[in-house]
Design a protein around this motif. Sequence first.
Motif, PDB file in Angstrom:
ATOM      1  N   THR A   1       0.836  -1.212   0.000  1.00 32.22           N
ATOM      2  CA  THR A   1       0.000   0.000   0.000  1.00 32.22           C
ATOM      3  C   THR A   1       0.870   1.262   0.000  1.00 32.22           C
ATOM      4  O   THR A   1       0.402   2.340   0.351  1.00 32.22           O
ATOM      5  CB  THR A   1      -0.968   0.043   1.195  1.00 32.22           C
ATOM      6  OG1 THR A   1      -0.229   0.306   2.402  1.00 32.22           O
ATOM      7  CG2 THR A   1      -1.742  -1.250   1.346  1.00 32.22           C
TER       8      THR A   1
ATOM      9  N   HIS B   1      -7.404   3.997   5.210  1.00 29.57           N
ATOM     10  CA  HIS B   1      -8.260   3.431   4.166  1.00 29.57           C
ATOM     11  C   HIS B   1      -9.183   2.350   4.711  1.00 29.57           C
ATOM     12  O   HIS B   1     -10.216   2.050   4.108  1.00 29.57           O
ATOM     13  CB  HIS B   1      -7.414   2.888   3.002  1.00 29.57           C
ATOM     14  CG  HIS B   1      -6.403   1.857   3.384  1.00 29.57           C
ATOM     15  ND1 HIS B   1      -5.260   2.160   4.077  1.00 29.57           N
ATOM     16  CD2 HIS B   1      -6.373   0.518   3.177  1.00 29.57           C
ATOM     17  CE1 HIS B   1      -4.548   1.064   4.269  1.00 29.57           C
ATOM     18  NE2 HIS B   1      -5.203   0.056   3.744  1.00 29.57           N
ATOM     19  N   GLU B   2      -8.839   1.767   5.847  1.00 28.17           N
ATOM     20  CA  GLU B   2      -9.727   0.795   6.488  1.00 28.17           C
ATOM     21  C   GLU B   2     -10.833   1.506   7.268  1.00 28.17           C
ATOM     22  O   GLU B   2     -11.996   1.108   7.236  1.00 28.17           O
ATOM     23  CB  GLU B   2      -8.923  -0.108   7.428  1.00 28.17           C
ATOM     24  CG  GLU B   2      -7.881  -0.964   6.731  1.00 28.17           C
ATOM     25  CD  GLU B   2      -6.934  -1.667   7.690  1.00 28.17           C
ATOM     26  OE1 GLU B   2      -6.264  -2.608   7.251  1.00 28.17           O
ATOM     27  OE2 GLU B   2      -6.863  -1.273   8.880  1.00 28.17           O
TER      28      GLU B   2
ATOM     29  N   ALA C   1      -8.755   7.628   0.968  1.00 27.16           N
ATOM     30  CA  ALA C   1      -7.786   7.837   2.051  1.00 27.16           C
ATOM     31  C   ALA C   1      -6.760   8.894   1.666  1.00 27.16           C
ATOM     32  O   ALA C   1      -6.399   9.759   2.474  1.00 27.16           O
ATOM     33  CB  ALA C   1      -7.098   6.519   2.398  1.00 27.16           C
TER      34      ALA C   1
ATOM     35  N   SER D   1     -11.157   2.910  -1.873  1.00 32.42           N
ATOM     36  CA  SER D   1     -10.784   3.172  -0.479  1.00 32.42           C
ATOM     37  C   SER D   1      -9.409   3.834  -0.381  1.00 32.42           C
ATOM     38  O   SER D   1      -9.192   4.710   0.461  1.00 32.42           O
ATOM     39  CB  SER D   1     -10.809   1.879   0.348  1.00 32.42           C
ATOM     40  OG  SER D   1      -9.899   0.931  -0.160  1.00 32.42           O
ATOM     41  N   ILE D   2      -8.488   3.452  -1.276  1.00 29.35           N
ATOM     42  CA  ILE D   2      -7.169   4.083  -1.299  1.00 29.35           C
ATOM     43  C   ILE D   2      -7.297   5.536  -1.746  1.00 29.35           C
ATOM     44  O   ILE D   2      -6.719   6.449  -1.136  1.00 29.35           O
ATOM     45  CB  ILE D   2      -6.215   3.324  -2.237  1.00 29.35           C
ATOM     46  CG1 ILE D   2      -5.977   1.895  -1.752  1.00 29.35           C
ATOM     47  CG2 ILE D   2      -4.899   4.084  -2.398  1.00 29.35           C
ATOM     48  CD1 ILE D   2      -5.115   1.755  -0.538  1.00 29.35           C
TER      49      ILE D   2
ATOM     50  N   LYS E   1     -13.848   2.986   5.111  1.00 28.70           N
ATOM     51  CA  LYS E   1     -14.725   2.128   4.313  1.00 28.70           C
ATOM     52  C   LYS E   1     -16.152   2.217   4.830  1.00 28.70           C
ATOM     53  O   LYS E   1     -16.383   2.244   6.040  1.00 28.70           O
ATOM     54  CB  LYS E   1     -14.235   0.675   4.369  1.00 28.70           C
ATOM     55  CG  LYS E   1     -13.017   0.395   3.518  1.00 28.70           C
ATOM     56  CD  LYS E   1     -12.657  -1.080   3.545  1.00 28.70           C
ATOM     57  CE  LYS E   1     -11.487  -1.380   2.622  1.00 28.70           C
ATOM     58  NZ  LYS E   1     -11.114  -2.815   2.664  1.00 28.70           N
TER      59      LYS E   1
END
Length: 293
Positions: A111, A188-189, A259, A255-256, A192
């Motif tokens: 990532t 990014h988690e 973020a 999601s990336i 979500k």
Amino acid sequence: MKNMRKGFDRLIGGVVILVLFAFGMVSTVSAETFRMAVPKGSEDNFAFQIGAIRLAIANAPGEHQLEVLSVERLTQTRGLTMLRSGEINVIFAGYNPDFSEEFLQVDFPITRGLQGYRLFVIRADTQASLMRVKSLEDLKGFCIGSGQGWLDTAILKDAGLCVTEAPQNNLISMLENDRFDMMHLAVHEALKRDRVQQLKRAGLRVEETLLLRYQYDFFTYVGKNDKIRHSLLEQGFQNAFFSGAFNEYFRSDPSIAAAMDYIRQSDRRVIDLDNPGIGPKNDQTAEQYWLTE
């Protein structure tokens, strides 16, 4: 005359082979099958990591394929056992110095280091107290829930923070029941949609003012003697990165992308921690791949 003709045919044949090699029409790389495993039912959670490895394989020399096995109740411990036994031949996991000793590590942070950009999850009544946190020393007045066996947990402890270790699946309920002040998730988690909804149902929320940051990520590992697959993955990630294909894939993940936008637009107070677990090899070899946001 017949011998001269045979010699001429051999010469022409050799020239043709050389030309084919020059234009990449004859491959010197054998086709490899990469096999990895993910917990059954969690395929979507690991879609980005699986896709990144698939992209590296596609950008490696030769023609190769990736097989992804869905395994009931797969834990990291079991996954490592499967790698040792040869049931699978590639795994991704959060950086761990023990893994890099036992296996061959592909020095590409999957990532780009975003996994080390952390937001806190809190109960609503904790926010007012955290508004006054300006530094690492201030943060030491709070206790943080962190996953059992996570390298993140060791990073927080090495920084002198109060940490309560617990199985990952228990963290939310423990925070809800006031067992510690906050827990942490990668940006990014935490952002979500399904995670936000899960936190809301538990009466929890993402903290508004702080960003914790340290050098950390998922890496890909193969067996200690599997130098062929290791080389293919390293070349594949490198080719994908320098051609722009990896960054295109990176930015295209919802999601990336969310973020990265969140980090750029945020005026959060950043608290940086050292990660003594990331050794010199990572700093020197993979430095160009890490985010510099």
